[in-house]
Design a protein around this motif. Structure first.
Motif, short mmCIF file in Angstrom:
data_model
loop_
_atom_site.label_atom_id
_atom_site.label_comp_id
_atom_site.label_asym_id
_atom_site.label_seq_id
_atom_site.Cartn_x
_atom_site.Cartn_y
_atom_site.Cartn_z
N GLY A 1 -26.74 37.03 -60.31
CA GLY A 1 -27.43 37.19 -61.58
C GLY A 1 -28.63 36.27 -61.71
O GLY A 1 -29.66 36.66 -62.23
N TYR A 2 -28.48 35.06 -61.21
CA TYR A 2 -29.57 34.10 -61.32
C TYR A 2 -30.76 34.55 -60.46
O TYR A 2 -31.91 34.52 -60.91
CB TYR A 2 -29.09 32.72 -60.87
N ASN A 3 -30.48 34.97 -59.24
CA ASN A 3 -31.56 35.39 -58.35
C ASN A 3 -32.27 36.64 -58.88
O ASN A 3 -33.49 36.77 -58.76
CB ASN A 3 -31.02 35.67 -56.94
N GLN A 4 -31.49 37.55 -59.46
CA GLN A 4 -32.11 38.76 -60.02
C GLN A 4 -33.06 38.37 -61.17
O GLN A 4 -34.15 38.93 -61.29
CB GLN A 4 -31.03 39.71 -60.54
N ALA A 5 -32.62 37.41 -61.97
CA ALA A 5 -33.50 36.95 -63.06
C ALA A 5 -34.74 36.28 -62.51
O ALA A 5 -35.85 36.48 -63.04
CB ALA A 5 -32.71 36.00 -63.96
N ARG A 6 -34.56 35.50 -61.47
CA ARG A 6 -35.73 34.83 -60.87
C ARG A 6 -36.67 35.84 -60.25
O ARG A 6 -37.89 35.66 -60.25
CB ARG A 6 -35.27 33.82 -59.81
N ASN A 7 -36.13 36.95 -59.69
CA ASN A 7 -36.98 37.97 -59.13
C ASN A 7 -37.85 38.62 -60.19
O ASN A 7 -38.99 38.98 -59.96
CB ASN A 7 -36.14 39.04 -58.43
N LEU A 8 -37.27 38.79 -61.39
CA LEU A 8 -38.02 39.39 -62.48
C LEU A 8 -39.09 38.44 -63.00
O LEU A 8 -40.21 38.82 -63.29
CB LEU A 8 -37.07 39.76 -63.64
N LEU A 9 -38.71 37.18 -63.13
CA LEU A 9 -39.61 36.21 -63.74
C LEU A 9 -40.52 35.53 -62.72
O LEU A 9 -41.49 34.86 -63.09
CB LEU A 9 -38.79 35.14 -64.48
N GLY A 10 -40.18 35.67 -61.47
CA GLY A 10 -40.94 34.98 -60.43
C GLY A 10 -40.30 33.65 -60.11
O GLY A 10 -39.46 33.14 -60.85
N GLY A 11 -40.69 33.10 -58.97
CA GLY A 11 -40.14 31.81 -58.59
C GLY A 11 -39.19 31.92 -57.43
O GLY A 11 -38.93 33.02 -56.92
N SER A 12 -38.70 30.79 -57.01
CA SER A 12 -37.84 30.77 -55.82
C SER A 12 -36.40 31.07 -56.20
O SER A 12 -35.99 30.94 -57.35
CB SER A 12 -37.92 29.40 -55.15
N ASP A 13 -35.64 31.47 -55.17
CA ASP A 13 -34.23 31.77 -55.40
C ASP A 13 -33.44 30.51 -55.66
O ASP A 13 -33.85 29.40 -55.32
CB ASP A 13 -33.65 32.48 -54.17
N GLY A 14 -32.26 30.70 -56.23
CA GLY A 14 -31.39 29.57 -56.53
C GLY A 14 -30.71 29.04 -55.28
O GLY A 14 -30.58 29.74 -54.28
N ALA A 15 -30.28 27.82 -55.38
CA ALA A 15 -29.58 27.19 -54.26
C ALA A 15 -28.13 27.64 -54.26
O ALA A 15 -27.48 27.68 -55.31
CB ALA A 15 -29.66 25.68 -54.41
N ASP A 16 -27.64 28.01 -53.06
CA ASP A 16 -26.26 28.47 -52.96
C ASP A 16 -25.35 27.26 -52.79
O ASP A 16 -25.01 26.88 -51.67
CB ASP A 16 -26.15 29.44 -51.77
N ILE A 17 -24.99 26.68 -53.87
CA ILE A 17 -24.21 25.43 -53.84
C ILE A 17 -22.83 25.69 -54.42
O ILE A 17 -22.70 26.37 -55.45
CB ILE A 17 -24.94 24.33 -54.65
N LYS A 18 -21.83 25.15 -53.73
CA LYS A 18 -20.46 25.29 -54.24
C LYS A 18 -20.25 24.24 -55.32
O LYS A 18 -20.35 23.03 -55.06
CB LYS A 18 -19.45 25.08 -53.11
N TYR A 19 -19.96 24.71 -56.49
CA TYR A 19 -19.77 23.78 -57.60
C TYR A 19 -18.75 24.36 -58.57
O TYR A 19 -18.85 25.51 -58.98
CB TYR A 19 -21.09 23.53 -58.33
N LYS A 20 -17.78 23.55 -58.91
CA LYS A 20 -16.79 23.91 -59.93
C LYS A 20 -16.56 22.67 -60.78
O LYS A 20 -16.62 21.54 -60.26
CB LYS A 20 -15.45 24.30 -59.30
N SER A 21 -16.27 22.88 -62.03
CA SER A 21 -15.95 21.72 -62.87
C SER A 21 -15.06 22.14 -64.03
O SER A 21 -15.10 23.30 -64.46
CB SER A 21 -17.24 21.09 -63.43
#
Lengths: 228, 104
Positions: free
Chosen positions: A119-139
């Motif tokens: 979802g984040y990358n799709q939004a970035r594709n629409l708005l422009g800019g680089s893709d998100g970092a694929d980081i494992k994160y849970k909290s």
């Protein structure tokens, strides 16, 4: 005929009449249903009904349901946004949270969140800019919040949207890549309540933990929650 | 798509049930008046009042505030302190008192 014999005959006739009347009256009492028919048609005297129907001592308790007031102290919802890891990498953030409102100002909350590029990358594709970092994160964490500045947004003559600016902070546990950290969070948010059961929340929170210095990770989230 | 259609039909079927569920307890205002706030906090504006003797329906409670509706259809949030006597008289459980409660 003498006067004596005439008197005897008259008495005999009177006795016969009295006996016949008594016999007919006693026969009336034997007539089934006569009394009931008579009572149905007759107007009951005051108090007659109560005497005719004695109180049954084996009465069952009537089911008197006391209406209860519905309470809405809990707020449950989900949120989505972005997280910036240590001012370097950005990713999408998704989570759920549940809060308990102890008073009109004070609330406690628990939340669980994870990072994803879905979802984040799709939004970035629409708005422009680089893709998100694929980081494992849970909290997950526990927080306490306080409603600081309430207000009302006057949408129309008969409709207002109450809102409140709140502060929130707490602690929790975060798993970043393969490392686990005890995390601390501090932030603020804006909550709008278009109906009394729905809350729209915009929140900015700093999720910090200590690893070779303190890492600050900023979370910007948008959430929907319902009151229960 | 068929699942979505199925859920819409289910939700439409449950709407009448939701309408029937609106059976709220009613209480009489026993204090001179109560203030109807726009939201459950004393810092929100007071947009109306309910006067002594009026019957109000108690729709819900959040923390120490009750959402009420008057017979004229006006809705608002009333604090527990102002509504406590009415709730007690109606036999409805009120919240435990706090030291900050104001009793005129």
């Amino acid at each position: 005929m003498t006067s004596q014999s005439t008197a005897l005959i008259r008495r005999a006739r009177q006795s016969a009449m009295i006996l016949s009347v008594l016999a007919s009256l006693s026969a009336c009492s034997l007539w089934p249903g006569y009394e009931n028919d008579k009572r149905d048609n007759a107007r009951p005297l005051p108090g007659e009904e109560a005497q005719a129907q004695p109180v049954d001592p084996n009465l069952e308790r009537p089911d008197v349901g006391i209406k209860q007031i519905k309470s809405q102290d809990y707020e449950v919802g989900g949120y989505a946004g972005i997280i910036v890891f240590d001012r370097n990498h950005t990713s999408g953030l998704y989570g759920v949270r549940a809060a308990y409102h102890k008073s009109e100002n004070f609330f406690v909350e628990g939340n669980y969140a994870f990072a994803s590029t879905v979802g984040y990358n799709q939004a970035r594709n629409l708005l422009g800019g680089s893709d998100g970092a694929d980081i494992k994160y849970k909290s997950f964490g526990f927080s306490a919040g306080y409603n600081l500045i309430p207000g009302d947004l006057y949408v129309s003559r008969g409709y207002t949207v109450p809102f409140v600016i709140y502060g929130i902070g707490g602690f929790g546990f975060a798993k970043f890549e393969d490392d686990s950290h005890t995390s601390y969070s501090l932030g603020a948010g804006l909550k709008m309540m278009p109906t009394d059961w729905l809350a729209i929340r915009f929140e900015l929170r700093d999720q910090a933990w200590s690893a070779y210095g303190i890492d600050h990770n900023a979370e910007f989230t948008f959430g929907l929650a319902g009151y229960f | 798509m068929s699942y979505l259609r199925w859920w819409i039909w289910v939700c439409c079927g449950l709407l009448p049930l939701a309408a029937q569920a609106e059976d709220y307890p009613s209480v009489e205002i026993l204090v001179p008046f109560v203030e109807l706030h726009t939201a459950p906090d004393e810092r929100y504006p007071i947009h109306d009042i309910a006067e002594h003797g009026q019957q109000v329906s108690v729709i819900k409670r959040r923390a120490r505030w009750y959402k009420v509706r008057t017979s004229e259809g006006k809705q608002g949030w009333v604090s527990d302190e102002q509504l406590r006597s009415s709730l007690t008289a109606a036999g409805l459980a009120s919240l435990p008192e706090t030291s900050s409660d104001y009793h005129p």
